[in-house]
Design a protein around this motif. Sequence first.
Motif, PDB file in Angstrom:
ATOM      1  N   ILE A   1      -4.593   5.083  11.183  1.00 18.29           N
ATOM      2  CA  ILE A   1      -4.487   4.237  10.023  1.00 18.29           C
ATOM      3  C   ILE A   1      -3.087   3.664   9.650  1.00 18.29           C
ATOM      4  N   PHE A   2      -2.090   4.295   9.987  1.00 19.02           N
ATOM      5  CA  PHE A   2      -0.747   3.828   9.700  1.00 19.02           C
ATOM      6  C   PHE A   2      -0.299   2.584  10.657  1.00 19.02           C
ATOM      7  N   THR A   3      -0.754   3.040  12.203  1.00 18.47           N
ATOM      8  CA  THR A   3      -0.506   1.819  12.878  1.00 18.47           C
ATOM      9  C   THR A   3      -1.424   0.435  12.802  1.00 18.47           C
ATOM     10  N   ASP A   4      -2.576   0.874  12.144  1.00 15.15           N
ATOM     11  CA  ASP A   4      -3.313  -0.504  11.917  1.00 15.15           C
ATOM     12  C   ASP A   4      -2.487  -1.362  10.545  1.00 15.15           C
ATOM     13  N   ILE A   5      -2.108  -0.440   9.559  1.00  9.27           N
ATOM     14  CA  ILE A   5      -1.674  -1.006   8.412  1.00  9.27           C
ATOM     15  C   ILE A   5      -0.350  -1.847   8.887  1.00  9.27           C
ATOM     16  N   VAL A   6       0.512  -1.105   9.692  1.00 16.22           N
ATOM     17  CA  VAL A   6       1.919  -2.152   9.895  1.00 16.22           C
ATOM     18  C   VAL A   6       1.893  -2.839  11.358  1.00 16.22           C
ATOM     19  N   SER A   7       0.720  -2.828  11.764  1.00  9.82           N
ATOM     20  CA  SER A   7       0.471  -3.708  13.092  1.00  9.82           C
ATOM     21  C   SER A   7       1.532  -3.040  14.244  1.00  9.82           C
ATOM     22  N   ALA A   8       1.317  -1.868  14.360  1.00 12.05           N
ATOM     23  CA  ALA A   8       2.373  -1.295  15.123  1.00 12.05           C
ATOM     24  C   ALA A   8       1.507  -0.605  16.565  1.00 12.05           C
TER      25      ALA A   8
ATOM     26  N   ASP B   1      -3.228   9.465  -0.498  1.00 17.32           N
ATOM     27  CA  ASP B   1      -3.702   8.317  -1.113  1.00 17.32           C
ATOM     28  C   ASP B   1      -3.618   7.096  -0.656  1.00 17.32           C
ATOM     29  N   VAL B   2      -2.998   6.733   0.307  1.00 16.08           N
ATOM     30  CA  VAL B   2      -2.943   5.576   1.028  1.00 16.08           C
ATOM     31  C   VAL B   2      -4.126   5.527   1.980  1.00 16.08           C
ATOM     32  N   LYS B   3      -4.396   6.875   2.561  1.00  9.92           N
ATOM     33  CA  LYS B   3      -5.784   6.716   3.527  1.00  9.92           C
ATOM     34  C   LYS B   3      -7.186   6.382   2.648  1.00  9.92           C
ATOM     35  N   ASP B   4      -6.877   7.038   1.248  1.00  5.51           N
ATOM     36  CA  ASP B   4      -8.072   6.709   0.518  1.00  5.51           C
ATOM     37  C   ASP B   4      -8.109   5.317  -0.032  1.00  5.51           C
ATOM     38  N   GLU B   5      -7.006   4.544  -0.200  1.00  7.19           N
ATOM     39  CA  GLU B   5      -7.028   3.220  -0.635  1.00  7.19           C
ATOM     40  C   GLU B   5      -7.529   2.395   0.875  1.00  7.19           C
ATOM     41  N   TYR B   6      -6.956   2.874   1.981  1.00  6.85           N
ATOM     42  CA  TYR B   6      -7.103   2.019   3.114  1.00  6.85           C
ATOM     43  C   TYR B   6      -8.764   2.101   3.308  1.00  6.85           C
ATOM     44  N   ILE B   7      -9.618   3.141   3.277  1.00 10.80           N
ATOM     45  CA  ILE B   7     -10.975   3.249   3.482  1.00 10.80           C
ATOM     46  C   ILE B   7     -12.177   3.058   2.595  1.00 10.80           C
ATOM     47  N   LYS B   8     -11.521   2.750   1.311  1.00 18.27           N
ATOM     48  CA  LYS B   8     -12.451   2.372   0.067  1.00 18.27           C
ATOM     49  C   LYS B   8     -13.277   1.378   0.581  1.00 18.27           C
ATOM     50  N   ASP B   9     -12.845   0.305   1.213  1.00 18.85           N
ATOM     51  CA  ASP B   9     -13.829  -0.930   1.316  1.00 18.85           C
ATOM     52  C   ASP B   9     -14.466  -0.785   2.699  1.00 18.85           C
ATOM     53  N   LEU B  10     -14.324   0.161   3.649  1.00 18.66           N
ATOM     54  CA  LEU B  10     -14.878   0.296   4.604  1.00 18.66           C
ATOM     55  C   LEU B  10     -16.156   1.343   4.650  1.00 18.66           C
TER      56      LEU B  10
ATOM     57  N   ILE C   1       0.922  -1.199   0.062  1.00 22.72           N
ATOM     58  CA  ILE C   1      -0.022   0.057  -0.002  1.00 22.72           C
ATOM     59  C   ILE C   1       0.883   1.268  -0.182  1.00 22.72           C
ATOM     60  N   PHE C   2       2.048   1.349   0.694  1.00 20.92           N
ATOM     61  CA  PHE C   2       3.053   2.363   0.765  1.00 20.92           C
ATOM     62  C   PHE C   2       3.635   2.478  -0.650  1.00 20.92           C
ATOM     63  N   HIS C   3       4.133   1.241  -1.083  1.00 16.01           N
ATOM     64  CA  HIS C   3       4.685   1.253  -2.372  1.00 16.01           C
ATOM     65  C   HIS C   3       3.878   1.606  -3.540  1.00 16.01           C
ATOM     66  N   SER C   4       2.853   1.664  -3.541  1.00 13.45           N
ATOM     67  CA  SER C   4       1.986   1.802  -4.640  1.00 13.45           C
ATOM     68  C   SER C   4       1.736   3.497  -4.897  1.00 13.45           C
ATOM     69  N   HIS C   5       1.890   4.107  -3.665  1.00  4.18           N
ATOM     70  CA  HIS C   5       1.768   5.431  -3.453  1.00  4.18           C
ATOM     71  C   HIS C   5       2.793   6.431  -3.349  1.00  4.18           C
ATOM     72  N   MET C   6       3.955   5.888  -4.174  1.00  2.08           N
ATOM     73  CA  MET C   6       5.222   7.025  -4.030  1.00  2.08           C
ATOM     74  C   MET C   6       5.256   7.908  -4.947  1.00  2.08           C
ATOM     75  N   CYS C   7       5.902   8.989  -4.482  1.00  2.00           N
ATOM     76  CA  CYS C   7       5.699  10.254  -5.592  1.00  2.00           C
ATOM     77  C   CYS C   7       7.061  10.902  -5.018  1.00  2.00           C
ATOM     78  N   THR C   8       7.080  12.512  -5.331  1.00  2.00           N
ATOM     79  CA  THR C   8       8.064  12.925  -4.630  1.00  2.00           C
ATOM     80  C   THR C   8       7.432  14.039  -3.650  1.00  2.00           C
ATOM     81  N   LEU C   9       8.199  14.467  -2.757  1.00  2.80           N
ATOM     82  CA  LEU C   9       7.865  15.331  -1.731  1.00  2.80           C
ATOM     83  C   LEU C   9       7.128  16.926  -2.291  1.00  2.80           C
ATOM     84  N   LYS C  10       7.814  17.083  -3.408  1.00  7.39           N
ATOM     85  CA  LYS C  10       7.140  18.100  -4.372  1.00  7.39           C
ATOM     86  C   LYS C  10       5.658  18.073  -4.368  1.00  7.39           C
TER      87      LYS C  10
END
Length: 195
Positions: free
Chosen positions: A102-109, A45-54, A9-18
């Motif tokens: 959202i982040f801690t749920d994705i990475v189980s941290a 974008d990660v958030k949008d993908e994370y919630i799309k099925d919720l 999910i993180f790898h799919s949403h890479m871009c530049t800081l700009k």
Amino acid sequence: MIDLSKYQIFHSHMCTLKETSLDTKDDGTKIYMVESTRQAVNFDDVKDEYIKDLKINEVPKSNDAIIEDGKGGIIFIEFKNGYMDKAKQFAVRKKIYDSLLIFTDIVSAGIQEMRLYAEYILVYNEKVNAGNPDVIREQKRHVQPSVSFDYIAKEIGRYAKDEYVCFGINIFENYCFRKVHTYTEQEFEKYVQNL
């Protein structure tokens, strides 16, 4: 240690800081707060993908980006191009909480891992917030508010490991993150170059 590359999910949403710093005005004008081409996770974008099925009634807020610090840690980044009034400061706090959940749920941290391995940076528009009472109050607490003296104080503060943290977000340091920063666009560009 949190390795973002382990999660698709993180790898799919890479871009530049700009790209993550883009602010589109009401008239369609596009403004980039920073020019850095450093790779980042577009956390909106990660958030949008994370919630799309919720099936949720209210869409959570999210920070703009996450980058790795090169030492096994991560940095959450929020870009704010406008004036940081009380409503926007509250919105930033909500983004922090929602993003952490959202982040801690994705990475189980847990929050303990976040305190060990995560930092937070709010990048704000220096010119727009020059007269902001919250910024001025922080400056007055530390130094006399003059441009040249402020520059010198910031340099000395770096050695003393004391820096300005504006807009009340310092409450998250040692609670949710190991360190919290508020940087102008120029300060952030220098920070990223030194990572």
